[in-house]
Write a protein that holds these residues in place. Structure first.
Motif, PDB file in Angstrom:
ATOM      1  N   GLU A  65       0.832  -1.206   0.000  1.00  0.00           N
ATOM      2  CA  GLU A  65       0.000   0.000   0.000  1.00  0.00           C
ATOM      3  C   GLU A  65       0.869   1.259   0.000  1.00  0.00           C
ATOM      4  N   SER A  66       1.907   1.252   0.811  1.00  0.00           N
ATOM      5  CA  SER A  66       2.804   2.413   0.884  1.00  0.00           C
ATOM      6  C   SER A  66       3.581   2.593  -0.410  1.00  0.00           C
ATOM      7  N   VAL A  67       3.989   1.491  -1.022  1.00  0.00           N
ATOM      8  CA  VAL A  67       4.700   1.578  -2.303  1.00  0.00           C
ATOM      9  C   VAL A  67       3.805   2.208  -3.359  1.00  0.00           C
ATOM     10  N   ASN A  68       2.528   1.791  -3.382  1.00  0.00           N
ATOM     11  CA  ASN A  68       1.597   2.288  -4.392  1.00  0.00           C
ATOM     12  C   ASN A  68       1.236   3.753  -4.199  1.00  0.00           C
ATOM     13  N   MET A  69       1.169   4.195  -2.945  1.00  0.00           N
ATOM     14  CA  MET A  69       0.683   5.545  -2.657  1.00  0.00           C
ATOM     15  C   MET A  69       1.778   6.604  -2.639  1.00  0.00           C
ATOM     16  N   THR A  70       3.030   6.184  -2.653  1.00  0.00           N
ATOM     17  CA  THR A  70       4.121   7.132  -2.445  1.00  0.00           C
ATOM     18  C   THR A  70       5.122   7.116  -3.599  1.00  0.00           C
ATOM     19  N   THR A  71       6.172   7.911  -3.439  1.00  0.00           N
ATOM     20  CA  THR A  71       7.241   7.976  -4.440  1.00  0.00           C
ATOM     21  C   THR A  71       8.314   6.914  -4.212  1.00  0.00           C
ATOM     22  N   HIS A  96       2.300  20.543  12.578  1.00  0.00           N
ATOM     23  CA  HIS A  96       0.917  20.132  12.785  1.00  0.00           C
ATOM     24  C   HIS A  96       0.885  18.611  12.908  1.00  0.00           C
ATOM     25  N   MET A  97      -0.254  18.044  13.214  1.00  0.00           N
ATOM     26  CA  MET A  97      -0.352  16.606  13.392  1.00  0.00           C
ATOM     27  C   MET A  97      -0.157  15.887  12.054  1.00  0.00           C
ATOM     28  N   VAL A  98       0.917  15.139  11.962  1.00  0.00           N
ATOM     29  CA  VAL A  98       1.230  14.387  10.748  1.00  0.00           C
ATOM     30  C   VAL A  98       1.276  12.903  11.111  1.00  0.00           C
ATOM     31  N   ALA A  99       0.432  12.118  10.475  1.00  0.00           N
ATOM     32  CA  ALA A  99       0.332  10.701  10.813  1.00  0.00           C
ATOM     33  C   ALA A  99       1.365   9.850  10.091  1.00  0.00           C
ATOM     34  N   GLY A 100       1.900  10.366   8.990  1.00  0.00           N
ATOM     35  CA  GLY A 100       2.824   9.548   8.202  1.00  0.00           C
ATOM     36  C   GLY A 100       2.096   8.620   7.261  1.00  0.00           C
ATOM     37  N   HIS A 101       0.812   8.903   7.006  1.00  0.00           N
ATOM     38  CA  HIS A 101      -0.010   8.112   6.091  1.00  0.00           C
ATOM     39  C   HIS A 101      -0.315   8.968   4.861  1.00  0.00           C
ATOM     40  N   VAL A 102       0.444   8.757   3.813  1.00  0.00           N
ATOM     41  CA  VAL A 102       0.368   9.597   2.621  1.00  0.00           C
ATOM     42  C   VAL A 102      -0.954   9.390   1.879  1.00  0.00           C
ATOM     43  N   ASP A 103      -1.580  10.518   1.487  1.00  0.00           N
ATOM     44  CA  ASP A 103      -2.858  10.469   0.762  1.00  0.00           C
ATOM     45  C   ASP A 103      -2.667  10.301  -0.736  1.00  0.00           C
ATOM     46  N   GLY A 104      -1.550  10.763  -1.239  1.00  0.00           N
ATOM     47  CA  GLY A 104      -1.303  10.692  -2.673  1.00  0.00           C
ATOM     48  C   GLY A 104      -0.051  11.458  -3.036  1.00  0.00           C
ATOM     49  N   GLN A 105       0.128  11.645  -4.316  1.00  0.00           N
ATOM     50  CA  GLN A 105       1.320  12.331  -4.797  1.00  0.00           C
ATOM     51  C   GLN A 105       0.956  13.610  -5.540  1.00  0.00           C
ATOM     52  N   GLY A 106       1.901  14.510  -5.614  1.00  0.00           N
ATOM     53  CA  GLY A 106       1.727  15.743  -6.367  1.00  0.00           C
ATOM     54  C   GLY A 106       2.955  15.985  -7.217  1.00  0.00           C
ATOM     55  N   ARG A 107       2.792  16.811  -8.231  1.00  0.00           N
ATOM     56  CA  ARG A 107       3.917  17.140  -9.110  1.00  0.00           C
ATOM     57  C   ARG A 107       4.142  18.652  -9.090  1.00  0.00           C
ATOM     58  N   ILE A 108       5.383  19.054  -8.878  1.00  0.00           N
ATOM     59  CA  ILE A 108       5.707  20.477  -8.855  1.00  0.00           C
ATOM     60  C   ILE A 108       5.583  21.054 -10.273  1.00  0.00           C
ATOM     61  N   GLU A 123       0.544  20.449  -8.475  1.00  0.00           N
ATOM     62  CA  GLU A 123      -0.700  19.905  -9.001  1.00  0.00           C
ATOM     63  C   GLU A 123      -0.901  18.502  -8.463  1.00  0.00           C
ATOM     64  N   THR A 124      -2.156  18.165  -8.191  1.00  0.00           N
ATOM     65  CA  THR A 124      -2.462  16.841  -7.660  1.00  0.00           C
ATOM     66  C   THR A 124      -3.885  16.463  -8.051  1.00  0.00           C
ATOM     67  N   THR A 125      -4.325  15.312  -7.596  1.00  0.00           N
ATOM     68  CA  THR A 125      -5.640  14.797  -7.984  1.00  0.00           C
ATOM     69  C   THR A 125      -6.755  15.436  -7.160  1.00  0.00           C
ATOM     70  N   TYR A 134      -7.290  26.743   1.887  1.00  0.00           N
ATOM     71  CA  TYR A 134      -6.466  27.947   1.994  1.00  0.00           C
ATOM     72  C   TYR A 134      -6.125  28.203   3.463  1.00  0.00           C
ATOM     73  N   LYS A 135      -4.859  28.436   3.730  1.00  0.00           N
ATOM     74  CA  LYS A 135      -4.317  28.646   5.077  1.00  0.00           C
ATOM     75  C   LYS A 135      -4.278  27.372   5.913  1.00  0.00           C
ATOM     76  N   GLY A 136      -4.640  26.250   5.317  1.00  0.00           N
ATOM     77  CA  GLY A 136      -4.582  24.985   6.040  1.00  0.00           C
ATOM     78  C   GLY A 136      -3.176  24.400   6.017  1.00  0.00           C
ATOM     79  N   SER A 137      -2.989  23.333   6.765  1.00  0.00           N
ATOM     80  CA  SER A 137      -1.685  22.670   6.839  1.00  0.00           C
ATOM     81  C   SER A 137      -1.622  21.483   5.890  1.00  0.00           C
ATOM     82  N   ILE A 138      -0.443  21.242   5.359  1.00  0.00           N
ATOM     83  CA  ILE A 138      -0.215  20.065   4.509  1.00  0.00           C
ATOM     84  C   ILE A 138       1.233  19.625   4.685  1.00  0.00           C
ATOM     85  N   ALA A 139       1.457  18.314   4.608  1.00  0.00           N
ATOM     86  CA  ALA A 139       2.814  17.777   4.690  1.00  0.00           C
ATOM     87  C   ALA A 139       3.268  17.427   3.278  1.00  0.00           C
ATOM     88  N   VAL A 140       4.364  18.037   2.843  1.00  0.00           N
ATOM     89  CA  VAL A 140       4.949  17.778   1.528  1.00  0.00           C
ATOM     90  C   VAL A 140       6.277  17.067   1.746  1.00  0.00           C
TER      91      VAL A 140
END
Length: 227
Positions: A65-71, A96-108, A123-125, A134-140
């Motif tokens: 699952e982690s291989v499929n969802m991540t880089t 901020h609270m980061v679980a380490g459970h990646v939701d998906g990938q993005g491309r710069i 850009e992402t899905t 807007y103004k929210g937290s995200i882990a990149v």
């Protein structure tokens, strides 16, 4: 649980690719100060468990699952990675609270300088963007950042020089793919807000069960002489 404050940039020693899973050997420095078998380490925003370590290198298994969802599937020897130990109960909550459970990938899509910061357009899905505000937290790639703009196909983050210099974002270019984890609180709220209401039959059954429970409790109390 992590905070998204990257402690150091390590590197991939080896990336063993199995049929669907992986085994990674990661090298670092700071994160080994109090390391134990079973510890959780965030590697580019992915929570991995230390299965063994020698010197300044640790080994972790990566499930399909982690291989499929991540880089991770693109990992190779020598690749730099963001590293963070799990949050200590007595530590400062700098991100901020980061679980380490990646939701998906993005491309710069774009990188531009703006006064004392650098703006990354990613850009992402749509299923990931649904949880970005807007103004929210995200882990990149595991780094806690603030969303400065959000559109229908992309979002932007403004990053100060210190964060860039101390993370793998210093190596990022247009086209670089990154791991994204949205704010976990938003995911839970949206989930509970969109739950379907229980059908009437189920509600009736629950009410009957509650009545039986009350009756049983009253009978039991009377048998014991409490009422």
């Amino acid at each position: 649980m992590f905070t998204g404050i990257i402690e150091e940039v390590g590197h991939v020693v080896s990336a063993q690719h199995n049929a669907q899973s992986m085994r990674l050997t990661i090298a670092g420095d700071v994160i080994f100060k109090d390391m134990n078998i079973g510890d959780s380490i965030s590697v580019n925003g992915v929570c991995l468990t230390v299965t063994s370590f020698v010197g300044k290198q640790f080994v972790a298994d990566v499930m399909p699952e982690s291989v499929n969802m991540t880089t991770f599937s693109k990992f190779s020897s020598g690749q730099p990675v963001n590293l963070e130990r799990a949050m200590a109960a007595n530590g400062r909550f700098g991100g901020h609270m980061v679980a380490g459970h990646v939701d998906g990938q993005g491309r710069i899509r774009q990188i531009r300088k703006l006064d004392n910061s650098v703006v990354f357009t990613i850009e992402t899905t749509s299923d990931v963007l649904d949880y970005i505000i807007y103004k929210g937290s995200i882990a990149v790639d595991g780094a806690s950042l603030t969303v400065s703009k959000r559109e229908s196909t992309y979002f932007e983050i403004s990053i100060i020089p210190h964060t860039i210099a101390n993370t793998i974002l210093a190596n990022a270019t247009v086209g670089t793919v990154v791991n994204l984890e949205t704010d976990i609180a938003g995911r839970y709220i949206r989930h509970f807000m969109t739950l379907d209401k229980a059908p009437e039959s189920a509600t009736a059954t629950n009410n009957e069960a509650k009545q039986e429970s009350k009756s049983f409790s009253k009978d039991w109390l009377m048998s014991k002489g409490f009422i």
